[in-house]
Every structure is written in C-alpha cells, then in structure tokens.
Design a protein around this motif. Sequence first.
Motif, PDB file in Angstrom:
ATOM      1  N   SER A 103      36.631 -60.299   8.177  1.00 27.52           N
ATOM      2  CA  SER A 103      36.964 -59.509   8.987  1.00 27.52           C
ATOM      3  C   SER A 103      37.021 -58.255   8.682  1.00 27.52           C
ATOM      4  O   SER A 103      36.788 -58.251   7.472  1.00 27.52           O
ATOM      5  N   MET A 104      37.842 -57.587   9.139  1.00 28.03           N
ATOM      6  CA  MET A 104      38.749 -56.427   8.699  1.00 28.03           C
ATOM      7  C   MET A 104      39.522 -56.420   7.973  1.00 28.03           C
ATOM      8  O   MET A 104      40.584 -57.326   7.664  1.00 28.03           O
ATOM      9  N   PRO A 105      39.265 -55.845   6.156  1.00 26.44           N
ATOM     10  CA  PRO A 105      40.058 -56.026   5.520  1.00 26.44           C
ATOM     11  C   PRO A 105      41.374 -54.975   5.759  1.00 26.44           C
ATOM     12  O   PRO A 105      41.575 -54.108   6.359  1.00 26.44           O
ATOM     13  N   LEU A 106      42.393 -56.195   5.439  1.00 32.43           N
ATOM     14  CA  LEU A 106      43.749 -55.693   6.209  1.00 32.43           C
ATOM     15  C   LEU A 106      44.142 -54.268   5.845  1.00 32.43           C
ATOM     16  O   LEU A 106      45.202 -53.055   6.645  1.00 32.43           O
ATOM     17  N   ASP A 107      44.183 -53.688   4.803  1.00 34.36           N
ATOM     18  CA  ASP A 107      44.575 -52.380   4.055  1.00 34.36           C
ATOM     19  C   ASP A 107      43.212 -51.243   4.957  1.00 34.36           C
ATOM     20  O   ASP A 107      43.707 -50.623   5.670  1.00 34.36           O
ATOM     21  N   MET A 108      42.135 -51.326   5.625  1.00 30.44           N
ATOM     22  CA  MET A 108      41.504 -50.950   6.542  1.00 30.44           C
ATOM     23  C   MET A 108      41.891 -51.050   8.361  1.00 30.44           C
ATOM     24  O   MET A 108      42.247 -49.941   9.052  1.00 30.44           O
ATOM     25  N   ILE A 123      34.357 -51.924  19.566  1.00 28.02           N
ATOM     26  CA  ILE A 123      34.035 -52.867  19.546  1.00 28.02           C
ATOM     27  C   ILE A 123      33.280 -53.219  20.269  1.00 28.02           C
ATOM     28  O   ILE A 123      32.354 -53.909  20.732  1.00 28.02           O
ATOM     29  N   GLU A 124      34.252 -53.246  21.606  1.00 25.66           N
ATOM     30  CA  GLU A 124      33.494 -53.720  23.020  1.00 25.66           C
ATOM     31  C   GLU A 124      32.025 -52.787  23.021  1.00 25.66           C
ATOM     32  O   GLU A 124      31.709 -53.812  23.668  1.00 25.66           O
ATOM     33  N   ARG A 125      31.871 -51.706  22.871  1.00 27.83           N
ATOM     34  CA  ARG A 125      30.452 -51.409  23.260  1.00 27.83           C
ATOM     35  C   ARG A 125      29.625 -52.399  21.942  1.00 27.83           C
ATOM     36  O   ARG A 125      28.469 -52.200  22.239  1.00 27.83           O
ATOM     37  N   MET A 126      29.893 -52.459  20.999  1.00 34.98           N
ATOM     38  CA  MET A 126      28.898 -53.343  20.195  1.00 34.98           C
ATOM     39  C   MET A 126      29.139 -55.236  20.397  1.00 34.98           C
ATOM     40  O   MET A 126      27.458 -55.672  20.503  1.00 34.98           O
ATOM     41  N   ILE A 127      29.464 -55.526  20.791  1.00 34.20           N
ATOM     42  CA  ILE A 127      29.667 -56.470  21.754  1.00 34.20           C
ATOM     43  C   ILE A 127      28.461 -56.275  22.938  1.00 34.20           C
ATOM     44  O   ILE A 127      27.400 -57.544  23.121  1.00 34.20           O
ATOM     45  N   ASP A 128      28.599 -54.953  23.434  1.00 35.26           N
ATOM     46  CA  ASP A 128      27.971 -55.421  24.653  1.00 35.26           C
ATOM     47  C   ASP A 128      26.495 -54.909  24.042  1.00 35.26           C
ATOM     48  O   ASP A 128      25.657 -55.387  25.220  1.00 35.26           O
ATOM     49  N   TRP A 129      26.106 -54.066  23.307  1.00 37.38           N
ATOM     50  CA  TRP A 129      24.779 -54.426  22.777  1.00 37.38           C
ATOM     51  C   TRP A 129      24.488 -55.769  22.334  1.00 37.38           C
ATOM     52  O   TRP A 129      23.251 -55.566  22.531  1.00 37.38           O
ATOM     53  N   ASN A 130      25.130 -56.720  22.544  1.00 39.20           N
ATOM     54  CA  ASN A 130      24.658 -58.050  21.994  1.00 39.20           C
ATOM     55  C   ASN A 130      23.954 -58.386  20.995  1.00 39.20           C
ATOM     56  O   ASN A 130      23.018 -59.253  20.807  1.00 39.20           O
ATOM     57  N   PRO A 131      24.419 -58.265  19.907  1.00 45.33           N
ATOM     58  CA  PRO A 131      23.648 -58.322  18.664  1.00 45.33           C
ATOM     59  C   PRO A 131      23.228 -59.705  18.284  1.00 45.33           C
ATOM     60  O   PRO A 131      24.372 -60.662  18.572  1.00 45.33           O
ATOM     61  N   GLN A 132      21.819 -59.843  17.775  1.00 42.22           N
ATOM     62  CA  GLN A 132      22.106 -61.172  17.341  1.00 42.22           C
ATOM     63  C   GLN A 132      22.712 -62.079  15.546  1.00 42.22           C
ATOM     64  O   GLN A 132      23.376 -62.354  15.797  1.00 42.22           O
ATOM     65  N   ARG A 133      21.921 -60.866  15.017  1.00 42.01           N
ATOM     66  CA  ARG A 133      22.749 -60.876  13.851  1.00 42.01           C
ATOM     67  C   ARG A 133      23.285 -59.172  13.307  1.00 42.01           C
ATOM     68  O   ARG A 133      23.294 -57.929  14.572  1.00 42.01           O
ATOM     69  N   ILE A 134      23.693 -60.333  11.897  1.00 39.01           N
ATOM     70  CA  ILE A 134      25.140 -58.264  11.833  1.00 39.01           C
ATOM     71  C   ILE A 134      24.399 -58.464  10.460  1.00 39.01           C
ATOM     72  O   ILE A 134      24.751 -59.488   9.321  1.00 39.01           O
ATOM     73  N   TYR A 142      25.793 -62.301   9.028  1.00 42.10           N
ATOM     74  CA  TYR A 142      25.217 -63.173  10.034  1.00 42.10           C
ATOM     75  C   TYR A 142      24.425 -63.555  10.503  1.00 42.10           C
ATOM     76  O   TYR A 142      23.644 -62.323  11.281  1.00 42.10           O
ATOM     77  N   GLU A 143      23.598 -64.540  10.846  1.00 43.02           N
ATOM     78  CA  GLU A 143      22.595 -64.435  11.068  1.00 43.02           C
ATOM     79  C   GLU A 143      21.856 -65.005  12.577  1.00 43.02           C
ATOM     80  O   GLU A 143      20.908 -64.389  13.174  1.00 43.02           O
ATOM     81  N   ARG A 144      23.018 -65.273  12.912  1.00 37.69           N
ATOM     82  CA  ARG A 144      23.570 -65.732  14.709  1.00 37.69           C
ATOM     83  C   ARG A 144      24.471 -65.384  15.095  1.00 37.69           C
ATOM     84  O   ARG A 144      25.489 -65.342  14.417  1.00 37.69           O
ATOM     85  N   ASP A 145      24.518 -65.159  17.318  1.00 34.65           N
ATOM     86  CA  ASP A 145      25.403 -64.980  17.288  1.00 34.65           C
ATOM     87  C   ASP A 145      26.149 -63.316  16.743  1.00 34.65           C
ATOM     88  O   ASP A 145      27.710 -64.091  17.134  1.00 34.65           O
ATOM     89  N   LEU A 150      31.863 -61.152  16.063  1.00 36.68           N
ATOM     90  CA  LEU A 150      32.748 -59.968  16.460  1.00 36.68           C
ATOM     91  C   LEU A 150      33.640 -59.690  17.194  1.00 36.68           C
ATOM     92  O   LEU A 150      35.125 -59.545  17.006  1.00 36.68           O
ATOM     93  N   LYS A 151      33.486 -60.645  18.200  1.00 35.38           N
ATOM     94  CA  LYS A 151      34.439 -61.427  19.158  1.00 35.38           C
ATOM     95  C   LYS A 151      35.810 -62.027  18.107  1.00 35.38           C
ATOM     96  O   LYS A 151      36.985 -61.972  18.613  1.00 35.38           O
ATOM     97  N   ARG A 152      34.972 -63.065  17.322  1.00 39.94           N
ATOM     98  CA  ARG A 152      36.261 -63.900  15.837  1.00 39.94           C
ATOM     99  C   ARG A 152      36.618 -62.804  15.618  1.00 39.94           C
ATOM    100  O   ARG A 152      38.197 -62.493  14.858  1.00 39.94           O
ATOM    101  N   ALA A 153      35.694 -61.877  14.768  1.00 37.54           N
ATOM    102  CA  ALA A 153      36.509 -60.892  14.085  1.00 37.54           C
ATOM    103  C   ALA A 153      37.364 -60.475  14.123  1.00 37.54           C
ATOM    104  O   ALA A 153      38.386 -59.387  13.092  1.00 37.54           O
ATOM    105  N   PHE A 154      37.058 -59.656  15.069  1.00 36.96           N
ATOM    106  CA  PHE A 154      38.296 -58.480  16.052  1.00 36.96           C
ATOM    107  C   PHE A 154      39.379 -59.054  16.843  1.00 36.96           C
ATOM    108  O   PHE A 154      40.011 -57.881  17.950  1.00 36.96           O
ATOM    109  N   ARG A 155      39.138 -59.799  17.072  1.00 36.13           N
ATOM    110  CA  ARG A 155      40.425 -60.817  18.468  1.00 36.13           C
ATOM    111  C   ARG A 155      42.203 -60.395  18.105  1.00 36.13           C
ATOM    112  O   ARG A 155      42.515 -59.958  18.996  1.00 36.13           O
ATOM    113  N   TRP A 156      42.087 -60.178  16.680  1.00 38.77           N
ATOM    114  CA  TRP A 156      43.240 -59.172  17.043  1.00 38.77           C
ATOM    115  C   TRP A 156      43.884 -57.577  17.070  1.00 38.77           C
ATOM    116  O   TRP A 156      44.942 -57.326  17.531  1.00 38.77           O
TER     117      TRP A 156
END
Length: 162
Positions: A103-108, A123-134, A142-145, A150-156
């Motif tokens: 996820s994003m480091p706490l200090d960041m 983050i919503e714009r990145m999700i809208d791009w629907n990336p396969q890998r990061i 991240y090789e897939r999904d 993004l949704k998991r890492a930025f749910r906070w």
Amino acid sequence: MADWQRAYPRAEVFVAPKVAEGDRRDRLDFDCRLLDRSSGYPWDGAIATLPVESRYMTEVVFFHYASRTLVLTDLIENFEPPKLSLAMRLLTLIGGVQHPHGSMPLDMRMTFFRRSEALRQAIERMIDWNPQRIILAHGRWYERDGAAELKRAFRWVLDRDL
C-alpha cells in the motif's frame, strides 16, 4: 542521470516537479523538463501521464494503453519479507508496505493529509484506466488484476468520507 544524458545527448529528460525545487535543483547537473501536467508530452498517444501532488512531493504516474500497464514509484510499495532483514520486515509491516498487502507507506499518507480528495480523484482515474498489471519501483509488482489491487491498496482513502 548526467552520465546517461551525455551518452544520449538528443534524449529529453523529464523530472517530477518538486525534484527541481529549492536546494534539490542544485543537485540536477543535467538539462531537464518538468512533468507538471497530464498531457502535452511526446508520448501522449501511447502513454497517459498523471501528476499526483501531495504537500511535499509530486508522484508522476504513467499508464501504457496498449499493455494496460500502470507504472508507480511510491504510491504503492510491496516489499517481499523473505528478501528483507528482520528489522526491515518489522518496518515494512508497521509501514503497511509488505507483500502481499502493499500500500502507500504511512509516512507518505501523511503528506496527503489535506489533499485526500485530490488523491481519491487520482486513484479513481487510475481505476478507470482498468490496468491489468502494476509495475512498482519498490517491491513485487502486480501481474494481474491491477484495478482490484488499486482498490485494495487505497481503500483507506476510497471508502472514507472526505
């Protein structure tokens, strides 16, 4: 970077905006341009550019349309525990940047304290791009999904009322 630029003198060098501010500018001993907008670059037809500005830094995100690949520097870190010393395992666990739950480091996160809505929009714009890998600068990629990661890492920030 200066050595690289001497080796390829016709190549243009771009840097994130805050890298070139204040005393940091003195350390840039090469010609460069700022990545300070989302378009107007030679690669616009193939790659989207998204500056994500916090109080102290600007992360620049790239999305390659054809391969559906998102490239991040520090927005997500995902360190693999077996590759770390015991002390670093503890620090990455505390910092929330340990695989498989990078996820994003706490200090960041703190640098986005007053810019949560801007971060959420990015983050919503990145999700809208629907990336396969990061692809990440720090840790396992991240090789897939990619959109789900993004949704998991930025749910906070995505699930929070701002």
